[in-house]
Design an enzyme around this catalytic site. Structure first.
Site, PDB file in Angstrom:
ATOM      1  CB  SER A 224      -0.885   0.017   1.255  1.00  0.00           C
ATOM      2  OG  SER A 224      -1.507   1.275   1.413  1.00  0.00           O
TER       3      SER A 224
ATOM      4  CE1 TYR B 184      -3.907  -1.958   4.838  1.00  0.00           C
ATOM      5  CE2 TYR B 184      -3.096   0.268   4.452  1.00  0.00           C
ATOM      6  CZ  TYR B 184      -3.606  -0.915   3.979  1.00  0.00           C
ATOM      7  OH  TYR B 184      -3.821  -1.066   2.624  1.00  0.00           O
TER       8      TYR B 184
ATOM      9  CB  ALA C 295       3.914  -0.533  10.959  1.00  0.00           C
TER      10      ALA C 295
ATOM     11  CE  LYS D 232      -1.424  -4.006   3.121  1.00  0.00           C
ATOM     12  NZ  LYS D 232      -1.597  -5.372   2.552  1.00  0.00           N
TER      13      LYS D 232
ATOM     14  CB  ILE E 126      -8.311   0.961  -4.506  1.00  0.00           C
ATOM     15  CG1 ILE E 126      -6.829   1.047  -4.905  1.00  0.00           C
ATOM     16  CG2 ILE E 126      -9.130   0.212  -5.544  1.00  0.00           C
ATOM     17  CD1 ILE E 126      -6.556   1.741  -6.212  1.00  0.00           C
TER      18      ILE E 126
END
Length: 251
Positions: free
Chosen positions: A139, A152, A154, A156, A185
């Protein structure tokens, strides 16, 4: 030249909705044989039916991607259904969007460890595959500070580091490893679709950061994944490709 993935044996971990679903359908439409997994049986079956309509092998199985034993059971099952594995797409997310213990646990176990475990289980099949490749979905949050979703982001970021380590480790086996880092998205029922009505101020802030005046579509991510799995990307490995429409560069 074209994206010739016909006959490829593709596993999409986290393939029943959103980006994963778009990836699975794009491979199926392009002539690949595809296996998907996720937890929700209804969405899995609906996606499998859509995949099967393109005429190739379409396999789906329930799998808890936060659970090591569940992944260890699924990957050989997928390999048996496809008669091998050429492409592994690690797409799952635990949506750990806060800074609490539950978010960190979800992000680390699903976003990061699922990719580690699925790759480990798939490696013996990838070694025997044809132009084998692993494609990890990270991401933009893993490339930049993520104050709204630290767990999230960290996780990714760790997926990006994992990608480069895998690429260096597996190159001598002829296995390429790359990462796709989508921006924001939007798809029906997805994170940003929900925020459009539930948190309009946040949605509009993100929308304002998009030079094209819209958020991205899952199919736009899927197109890049197909390229990375195709012969056109034979000399591409250890790369992180953003698919974000220039997010953050709006005037």
């Amino acid at each position: 030249m074209n994206l010739d993935v016909r006959g490829k044996r593709v596993v999409v971990a986290g393939g029943s909705r959103g980006i994963g679903r778009a990836i699975a359908l794009a491979f199926s439409e392009s002539g690949a044989n595809v296996s998907i997994c996720a937890r929700g049986a209804a969405a899995l079956e609906a996606t499998r039916v859509r995949m099967a309509a393109f005429g190739g092998i379409a396999h789906a199985a329930s799998c808890d991607l936060s659970n090591e034993a569940s992944i260890a059971a699924y990957i050989p099952q997928a390999a048996a259904a496809l008669s091998g594995i050429d492409v592994l797409v690690n797409n799952a997310t635990g949506y750990g969007m806060s800074d609490d213990e539950a978010s960190w646990e979800a992000s680390l176990s699903v976003d990061l460890l699922a990719a580690v475990r699925a790759s480990r289980e798939a490696l013996p099949f990838l070694e025997q595959g044809r132009n084998s490749t692993i494609i990890n979905i990270a991401s933009g949050s893993g490339l930049n500070p993520s104050p709204r979703a630290p767990a999230y982001g960290a996780a990714k970021a760790a997926v990006i580091h994992l990608t480069r380590t895998q690429a260096a480790t597996l190159a001598m086996m002829g296995i390429r490893v790359n990462c796709v880092a989508p921006g924001s998205i939007e798809f029906p029922g997805g994170f940003w679709d929900v925020r459009k009505t539930g948190e309009p101020a946040l949605y509009n802030t993100v929308l304002a950061s998009m030079p094209a005046g819209r958020l991205g579509y899952p199919e736009e991510v899927a197109s890049v994944v197909l390229f990375l799995a195709s012969p056109l990307a034979n000399w591409v490995t250890a790369q992180v490709i953003g698919v974000n429409g220039g997010q953050g560069f709006a005037r």
